[in-house]
Each structure stands twice: as structure tokens, then as C-alpha cells.
Design an enzyme around this catalytic site. Structure first.
Site, short mmCIF file in Angstrom:
data_model
loop_
_atom_site.label_atom_id
_atom_site.label_comp_id
_atom_site.label_asym_id
_atom_site.label_seq_id
_atom_site.Cartn_x
_atom_site.Cartn_y
_atom_site.Cartn_z
N LEU A 101 6.47 10.49 14.92
CA LEU A 101 5.49 10.95 15.90
C LEU A 101 5.81 10.49 17.32
O LEU A 101 5.64 11.23 18.27
CB LEU A 101 4.09 10.46 15.50
CG LEU A 101 2.93 11.08 16.26
CD1 LEU A 101 2.68 12.51 15.78
CD2 LEU A 101 1.65 10.26 16.07
N SER A 184 7.64 10.68 8.19
CA SER A 184 6.31 10.81 8.76
C SER A 184 6.12 12.22 9.33
O SER A 184 6.20 13.19 8.59
CB SER A 184 6.08 9.72 9.81
OG SER A 184 4.73 9.59 10.15
N ASN A 212 -0.04 17.45 3.05
CA ASN A 212 -1.27 18.17 2.71
C ASN A 212 -2.18 18.10 3.93
O ASN A 212 -3.30 17.60 3.88
CB ASN A 212 -1.92 17.53 1.49
CG ASN A 212 -3.08 18.33 0.94
OD1 ASN A 212 -3.26 19.50 1.27
ND2 ASN A 212 -3.88 17.70 0.09
N GLU A 293 0.95 4.32 5.23
CA GLU A 293 1.69 4.66 4.01
C GLU A 293 0.74 5.06 2.89
O GLU A 293 1.05 5.95 2.09
CB GLU A 293 2.57 3.49 3.59
CG GLU A 293 3.66 3.87 2.60
CD GLU A 293 4.72 4.79 3.17
OE1 GLU A 293 5.54 5.32 2.40
OE2 GLU A 293 4.73 5.01 4.42
N HIS A 324 4.84 1.78 6.07
CA HIS A 324 5.31 2.88 6.92
C HIS A 324 6.24 2.32 8.00
O HIS A 324 5.85 2.17 9.16
CB HIS A 324 4.08 3.54 7.56
CG HIS A 324 4.24 4.99 7.87
ND1 HIS A 324 4.28 5.97 6.91
CD2 HIS A 324 4.33 5.65 9.06
CE1 HIS A 324 4.39 7.16 7.48
NE2 HIS A 324 4.43 6.99 8.79
#
Length: 347
Positions: A101, A184, A212, A293, A324
């Protein structure tokens, strides 16, 4: 750093250069805030490139075998910096590595946060590491972000599937013998690029991706994260549950992944061998990485069930510990390395 297209070698240089309440509700709520955790700090934008001359035929320039080079690639967004580690023996295969990101404007984090360069140093496959694209999800936006004064509209899908592969063909890299992987933000993007551009990508991997994104709470989590990572507006990327938004959701486009070699991973979120906080800020960052995570794990398990319902095969890995963070993604890249080599002939 090279600007524009390559020119043919001169002289005798034959060598190429160059939802419901309870635990799920709480995880989504924590994840909405935790998605704002920096993956890498921002930096200055790349300098302008010269206009590209006509395409090159015949031998192409590359750095010596396995060498790393920065290219400036023309695009509709302006010149984009791309870091390339060339195939060890001049092969035409390529692995695109997508950032997270908080993608920086000076380097792709795969090149310095992990040992990716060393992992593939002796392989006959080029690593293609685009620089920039903070909060972009590597997709084509319909408008510039109206919350941070963005001047141009993100067109990352166009860049990665048209402009960049056409440019790299001038260096002997095939536009039809590629694989793609991301972490990510880049995880869902890698699957989307492969799903919609099967002629280009022969394999794909998602590490700790959000697979999702139309699940309850996910759009709000992404909104918060993008505002924190450069003050980008998710509504400028795609309207709520519009065709563009659904097109980005791996859960929705899953049927288009049938027959594609895939490696998909997410850890438990429990601290592991690479989590050794020794300060208050370290403890805070580890806590955020745990929540990120855990949210990825919920998404990835749902995606696994979705593929299972469709009878679509994929390799999944769910380590019992891990947060993460980059060292865990480095390990997952190593586990999926052979898939990329087999799919592209880059051994």
C-alpha cells in the site's frame, strides 16, 4: 539509469547489457485501523524521461547477467521508474513483483526489504519491479484522487499490461512469458492482472493479500488505509460495488483463474521468528502487523473456500506464526519461486 527505449548495441559488444457482531466484527474493526500501518515510507517522484524513439529490433541491451538496472518507462501517467534484475542467461521470462500500500517513489521494497534479488540471481528470469503506485491497487482509476490534489489519474493496469511489456520487448523480455506476485495490496492486484491478462501472465502469487474486498467492513477498512497512505480517496478508484470495484475483487473474478498456477499464503498473525520488538514503538508496530495479518487470513480462507467451491486448484500456505511484514513475505517468495520458474521456463 536508462531513459526511453534501448538502442541496438554498437561495436563488438555481443553481450547484452543492460457484518455479524463477535470476533469477526472485531477483527474487521481492528483491521480497518491497522491497514494504515506503513509498509514503506514515501519518497520523491522520479525525474522526467526523454521521448522514446522507435521500437528496436534485433539484439537488445542489458546489464551483465543478473545485473540490476533502473529504467524510466514512458506511460500515460508520466515516466515511471522500473527496477530490473535481468535474467542470468539472457532468457525472455519475467516475474513482476508488486509492492504494498505504501509503495515508495524511489525504490520497490522487494529490492531492499527482502533477498529477492539473491533468490533469483542465478535464474534465467528477469525481475520486474515497478516503483510507485502508493494506494493504487495497481488498477485503472476513473479519476484523480480528490482528497490529495492528485494531478493525474492512476492507470496502473494499463501500464503493467500494455506500456511496460511493450517497452521491455525492446530489451528482449517477452510480453507473453511473465508471472506476477504481490504482497498485501499487491496480492489482490497480482491475481487480478493474471485473471484479466492470461495471455501475459502464466502464474500468480498473493502473499497476505486481501482477497475478499467486498466482504462486510472491507471497503471501509481500505478507505481508512488509503487516506492514511497518501490521503487517497477510494471513491476515485472505484464507486461502491460498481462494476469496477467488483472487477477488483478476487472473490468475484475467481472463475477466471481456472487453470492458472497460483500460490496463495497468509499467516496466523501470531508473532513469529521475525517479530522481536525491543521498544514501545516496536510493540505497537508488531500489534498492528498482527491485526493486518489476521484480517488477511480471514480474507484468504474465504477465498480458499471460494476456489474450492469452483473446483479450481491452487497451492495454499498458512504458516502457524507470522505477521504482516517483509521477512515473512521473503520466505513465501522462496516457497513459490519454483512455480514461477516452471511456468515460464526460467530455470
Amino acid at each position: 539509469m536508462r531513459f526511453g527505449r534501448a538502442a541496438a548495441p554498437s561495436g563488438n559488444r555481443s553481450q547484452r547489457r543492460g457484518a455479524p457482531r463477535g470476533w469477526r466484527h472485531r477483527i474487521l474493526a481492528v483491521g480497518a485501523a491497522a491497514l494504515a500501518l506503513p509498509i514503506a515510507a514515501g519518497a520523491a517522484a522520479p525525474t522526467m524521461a526523454t521521448a522514446a524513439p522507435a521500437a528496436v529490433s534485433g539484439p537488445a541491451l542489458r546489464t551483465p547477467s543478473g545485473g540490476l538496472e533502473d529504467l524510466m518507462v514512458p506511460s500515460s501517467m508520466g515516466p515511471i521508474k522500473v527496477q530490473v534484475q535481468w535474467a542470468a542467461r539472457g532468457g525472455n521470462a519475467a516475474l513482476y513483483l508488486l509492492d504494498g500500500l505504501r509503495a515508495r517513489d524511489d525504490r520497490n521494497a522487494w529490492s531492499f526489504e527482502t533477498n529477492a534479488l539473491a533468490q533469483f540471481a542465478n535464474d534465467n528470469i528477469s525481475l520486474i519491479m515497478p516503483v510507485g503506485g502508493q494506494s493504487s491497487f495497481y488498477t485503472d482509476w476513473y479519476a484523480p484522487s480528490n482528497t490529495n490534489g492528485q494531478k493525474t489519474t492512476y492507470k496502473w493496469e494499463t501500464f503493467l499490461t500494455k506500456e511496460l511489456p511493450a517497452f521491455l520487448e525492446g530489451y528482449g523480455v517477452s510480453s507473453k512469458n511473465n508471472a506476477v506476485a504481490g504482497l498485501s495490496m499487491g496480492g489482490s492486484a497480482a491475481l487480478a492482472l493474471a485473471a484479466y491478462h492470461r495471455e501475459q501472465f502464466k502464474a500468480a502469487a498473493s502473499y497476505s493479500g486481501y482477497l475478499n474486498i467486498s466482504a462486510p467492513g472491507m471497503r471501509e477498512a481500505i478507505r481508512i488505509a488509503m487516506l492514511d497512505a497518501g490521503r487517497f480517496n477510494v471513491d476515485s478508484m472505484a464507486s461502491p460495488w460498481s462494476p469496477q470495484w467488483l472487477r477488483m475483487d478476487p472473490f468475484v473474478f475467481a472463475p477466471q483463474l481456472r487453470g492458472l498456477p497460483m500460490y496463495i499464503s497468509a499467516a496466523s498473525g501470531l508473532p513469529g521468528q521475525f517479530d522481536q520488538p525491543n521498544s514501545a514503538i516496536g510493540v505497537f508496530n508488531t500489534g498492528n502487523a498482527m491485526a493486518l495479518e489476521a484480517l488477511s487470513l480471514v480474507n484468504t480462507r474465504a477465498f480458499q473456500a471460494r476456489l474450492g467451491s469452483l473446483g479450481i486448484a491452487a497451492a495454499f500456505d498458512f504458516p502457524g506464526s507470522g505477521t504482516h511484514s517483509w521477512k515473512y513475505w521473503e520466505a513465501e517468495l522462496a516457497k513459490s519461486r519454483q512455480m514461477f520458474l516452471d511456468a515460464t521456463g526460467g530455470n
